[in-house]
Design a protein around this motif. Sequence first.
Motif, PDB file in Angstrom:
ATOM      1  N   UNK A 120      64.336  87.030  62.908  1.00 19.28           N
ATOM      2  CA  UNK A 120      63.728  88.016  63.809  1.00 19.28           C
ATOM      3  C   UNK A 120      63.344  87.437  65.166  1.00 19.28           C
ATOM      4  N   UNK A 121      63.329  86.111  65.308  1.00 21.08           N
ATOM      5  CA  UNK A 121      63.001  85.513  66.602  1.00 21.08           C
ATOM      6  C   UNK A 121      64.195  84.768  67.204  1.00 21.08           C
ATOM      7  N   UNK A 122      65.399  85.160  66.771  1.00 24.03           N
ATOM      8  CA  UNK A 122      66.619  84.597  67.359  1.00 24.03           C
ATOM      9  C   UNK A 122      67.532  85.754  67.758  1.00 24.03           C
ATOM     10  N   UNK A 123      68.361  85.556  68.770  1.00 24.66           N
ATOM     11  CA  UNK A 123      69.144  86.684  69.289  1.00 24.66           C
ATOM     12  C   UNK A 123      70.229  87.176  68.346  1.00 24.66           C
ATOM     13  N   UNK A 124      70.832  86.280  67.559  1.00 21.44           N
ATOM     14  CA  UNK A 124      71.956  86.680  66.711  1.00 21.44           C
ATOM     15  C   UNK A 124      71.774  86.109  65.318  1.00 21.44           C
ATOM     16  N   UNK A 125      71.705  86.956  64.323  1.00 23.69           N
ATOM     17  CA  UNK A 125      71.426  86.490  62.962  1.00 23.69           C
ATOM     18  C   UNK A 125      72.645  85.848  62.310  1.00 23.69           C
ATOM     19  N   UNK A 126      73.846  86.126  62.820  1.00 27.92           N
ATOM     20  CA  UNK A 126      75.055  85.618  62.153  1.00 27.92           C
ATOM     21  C   UNK A 126      75.276  84.133  62.404  1.00 27.92           C
ATOM     22  N   UNK A 127      74.914  83.663  63.583  1.00 28.18           N
ATOM     23  CA  UNK A 127      75.240  82.288  63.968  1.00 28.18           C
ATOM     24  C   UNK A 127      74.101  81.312  63.709  1.00 28.18           C
ATOM     25  N   UNK A 128      72.912  81.813  63.463  1.00 25.57           N
ATOM     26  CA  UNK A 128      71.739  80.950  63.381  1.00 25.57           C
ATOM     27  C   UNK A 128      71.522  80.424  61.971  1.00 25.57           C
ATOM     28  N   UNK A 129      71.165  79.148  61.893  1.00 25.34           N
ATOM     29  CA  UNK A 129      70.695  78.588  60.631  1.00 25.34           C
ATOM     30  C   UNK A 129      69.184  78.790  60.557  1.00 25.34           C
ATOM     31  N   UNK A 130      68.682  78.855  59.341  1.00 22.13           N
ATOM     32  CA  UNK A 130      67.266  79.172  59.150  1.00 22.13           C
ATOM     33  C   UNK A 130      66.355  78.184  59.862  1.00 22.13           C
ATOM     34  N   UNK A 131      66.777  76.893  59.956  1.00 24.97           N
ATOM     35  CA  UNK A 131      65.908  75.861  60.518  1.00 24.97           C
ATOM     36  C   UNK A 131      66.075  75.687  62.021  1.00 24.97           C
ATOM     37  N   UNK A 132      66.979  76.457  62.661  1.00 21.78           N
ATOM     38  CA  UNK A 132      67.170  76.331  64.108  1.00 21.78           C
ATOM     39  C   UNK A 132      65.922  76.785  64.858  1.00 21.78           C
ATOM     40  N   UNK A 133      65.783  76.300  66.105  1.00 23.08           N
ATOM     41  CA  UNK A 133      64.638  76.698  66.914  1.00 23.08           C
ATOM     42  C   UNK A 133      64.702  78.178  67.252  1.00 23.08           C
ATOM     43  N   UNK A 134      63.530  78.783  67.401  1.00 29.45           N
ATOM     44  CA  UNK A 134      63.468  80.194  67.762  1.00 29.45           C
ATOM     45  C   UNK A 134      63.799  80.368  69.243  1.00 29.45           C
ATOM     46  N   UNK A 135      64.100  81.594  69.627  1.00 31.28           N
ATOM     47  CA  UNK A 135      64.273  81.946  71.037  1.00 31.28           C
ATOM     48  C   UNK A 135      62.912  82.420  71.544  1.00 31.28           C
ATOM     49  N   UNK A 136      62.240  81.584  72.296  1.00 30.28           N
ATOM     50  CA  UNK A 136      60.872  81.917  72.725  1.00 30.28           C
ATOM     51  C   UNK A 136      60.850  83.145  73.626  1.00 30.28           C
ATOM     52  N   UNK A 137      61.979  83.449  74.262  1.00 34.58           N
ATOM     53  CA  UNK A 137      62.045  84.636  75.121  1.00 34.58           C
ATOM     54  C   UNK A 137      61.853  85.920  74.322  1.00 34.58           C
ATOM     55  N   UNK A 138      62.400  85.935  73.095  1.00 32.54           N
ATOM     56  CA  UNK A 138      62.241  87.121  72.240  1.00 32.54           C
ATOM     57  C   UNK A 138      60.783  87.294  71.852  1.00 32.54           C
ATOM     58  N   UNK A 139      60.139  86.189  71.450  1.00 36.25           N
ATOM     59  CA  UNK A 139      58.728  86.270  71.077  1.00 36.25           C
ATOM     60  C   UNK A 139      57.875  86.657  72.285  1.00 36.25           C
ATOM     61  N   UNK A 140      58.242  86.141  73.453  1.00 40.39           N
ATOM     62  CA  UNK A 140      57.492  86.458  74.674  1.00 40.39           C
ATOM     63  C   UNK A 140      57.572  87.955  74.974  1.00 40.39           C
ATOM     64  N   UNK A 141      58.764  88.530  74.797  1.00 41.81           N
ATOM     65  CA  UNK A 141      58.935  89.976  75.020  1.00 41.81           C
ATOM     66  C   UNK A 141      58.119  90.772  74.011  1.00 41.81           C
ATOM     67  N   UNK A 142      58.142  90.320  72.768  1.00 42.21           N
ATOM     68  CA  UNK A 142      57.391  90.998  71.704  1.00 42.21           C
ATOM     69  C   UNK A 142      55.896  90.987  72.004  1.00 42.21           C
ATOM     70  N   UNK A 143      55.388  89.832  72.391  1.00 43.23           N
ATOM     71  CA  UNK A 143      53.953  89.688  72.678  1.00 43.23           C
ATOM     72  C   UNK A 143      53.557  90.539  73.890  1.00 43.23           C
ATOM     73  N   UNK A 144      54.397  90.537  74.914  1.00 44.90           N
ATOM     74  CA  UNK A 144      54.097  91.303  76.125  1.00 44.90           C
ATOM     75  C   UNK A 144      54.110  92.808  75.847  1.00 44.90           C
ATOM     76  N   UNK A 145      54.995  93.248  74.969  1.00 42.27           N
ATOM     77  CA  UNK A 145      55.117  94.677  74.677  1.00 42.27           C
ATOM     78  C   UNK A 145      54.021  95.172  73.743  1.00 42.27           C
TER      79      UNK A 145
END
Length: 618
Positions: free
Chosen positions: A256-281
């Motif tokens: 839920x904190x990465x742009x594409x669920x198909x390419x990401x491994x569970x242990x990869x770093x999150x996309x902080x931009x997505x969390x930033x948008x979520x927090x701002x909204x």
Amino acid sequence: MAGCYWLSGATIEHVARCRSLVKVNLSGCHLTSLRLSKMLSALQHLRSLAIDVSPGFDAGQLSGECKATLSRVRELKQTLYTPSYGVVPCCTSLEKLLLYFEILDRTREGAILSGQLMVGQSNVPHYQNLRVFYARLAPGYINQEVVRLYLAVLSDRTPENLHAFLISVPGSFAESGATKNLLDSMARNVALDALQLPRSWLNGSSLLQHMKFNDPFYFSFSRCTLSGGHLIQRVINGGKELRSLASLNLSGCVHCLSPDSLLRKAEDDIDSGILETLVASCRNLRHLNLSAAHHHSSEGPGRHLCQLLARLRHLRSLSLPVCSVADSAPRADRAPAQPAMHAVPRGFGKKVRIGVQSCPNPFSGQAGPQPSSVFWSLLKSVPFLERLELIGSNFSSAMPRNEPAIRNSLPPCGRAQNVGDSEVAAIGQLAFLRHLTLAQLPSILTGSGLVSIGLQCQQLQSLSLANLGMMGKVVYMSALSDMLKHCKRLKDLRLEQPYFSANAQFFQALSQCSALQRLCLVSRSGTLQPEAVLAFMARCLHVVVCHMFTGESLATCKNLQQSLLRSFQAERPALNVVIFPLLHEGLTNVIRDVPMVHLDEITLFKSRVAEEPPNLWW
């Protein structure tokens, strides 16, 4: 009267003498159909009702006066222990319906139950005025079969005023033609304020794209494969302000904190931009659950998950994976972090982190985290937090529902090794904290942080600790004993730890928790001292729940259980004692007899943040 399981039906019946009652909660009370009918016949002003529907319930025994009362009820909460519509078909004015499905697949004698038992019952629930539909299912096929019968009527005609539709299902729950029709109808005809669906209904579907939301206050996408991209685009409309959203459950949403669920491994770093948008909204969020996933932050100033969550100043409850609060990922130019079992204590339980600069402790000699810790800064920013959960991404309780005890558990996430006693000490900042859960923190060395919590979190009412430190040894017993001396308002204590020794030292410390009401101990290969348990129960007069699942023999457990009941049942009629070997094959049958109020609130481990919408029931 909720949870008054020890009272007889004849006693509960006296409630009907209060003839002006508008709201009555009888969840957990033992009532026959005839007795319920007699009570409800007298309560003509009733508008809100909560009851259990147990084996033997017969709607045909309800009188005309009772059905007249039910026809005026607007809010109904019904817990089902048998396949039945209960009183739903009688409630023709329903606006809020809460259903809890607790039906076991087999009877005590081993017979397989079926929803076909409901054939011949009145199967026309009246949903035309419904505003809130909520269903929570315990594990088991029979619960899914029965909830489909309730949903079938909804799929024929969706209520125009429906604004909250919530179904909580463990595991998979396949879509059917009827449920697809229901969802299509909802997408066309209603605007929702609260939504929770089984993960299989959401995964891979464009359903969220077509759903209309009014002023949403609750979303739960627990265990769904929802990518961060879908979360931003379909749920919060590309960053549109959602000031109304008060509660968000993303537990188990590993992508839920990465742009594409198909390419990401569970242990990869999150996309902080997505969390930033979520927090701002969603600036007014009060309850947020991000547990059961690996949310690892990348290097960079202001990009850490904790730093972004610190902007949510209204938070009252928060659930995070342990690995998400670690300061940062180990870099290639750093020496590898020492594993938990070899980390060296310094001072009051503080451990040295390789490659991280130490700075003076501002607490003038107290145990405490460094001000540079992102977790410390987060907690400083949300001082009114009342519930906090730190749960290891790979943690699973040894006591699952309706199944034998789990013998093996997954190892903790590597990043969780960077979270230890000093981070736990940071929780001491939360002066209003009432509920705390700490599970699977492998780098706890002494548990010194627990003492800080005991001293400073004077409002603490419930504490759940599980798998702290090394698994083969309980390293925090001394600190826990010191902590408990200060917990004067603690009501519930749940401990899950292999090899735990429930000895005289432990129970002497626990005896100082004068407000304690419920104790649950789960310990594979654990031991207990019967004399210490008896002495503790004699000193703590408010304790009404004593659940212990250890490595002791069946004979030892039975003898202690009988001694406790014999000694204290008369003066504590609500007393519920279960002492049983954790790995015994009969555990499932023992668990089924635990009153639901205790099973749900303390015996079984689960994340409780944003578990259901706020103020779901009065």
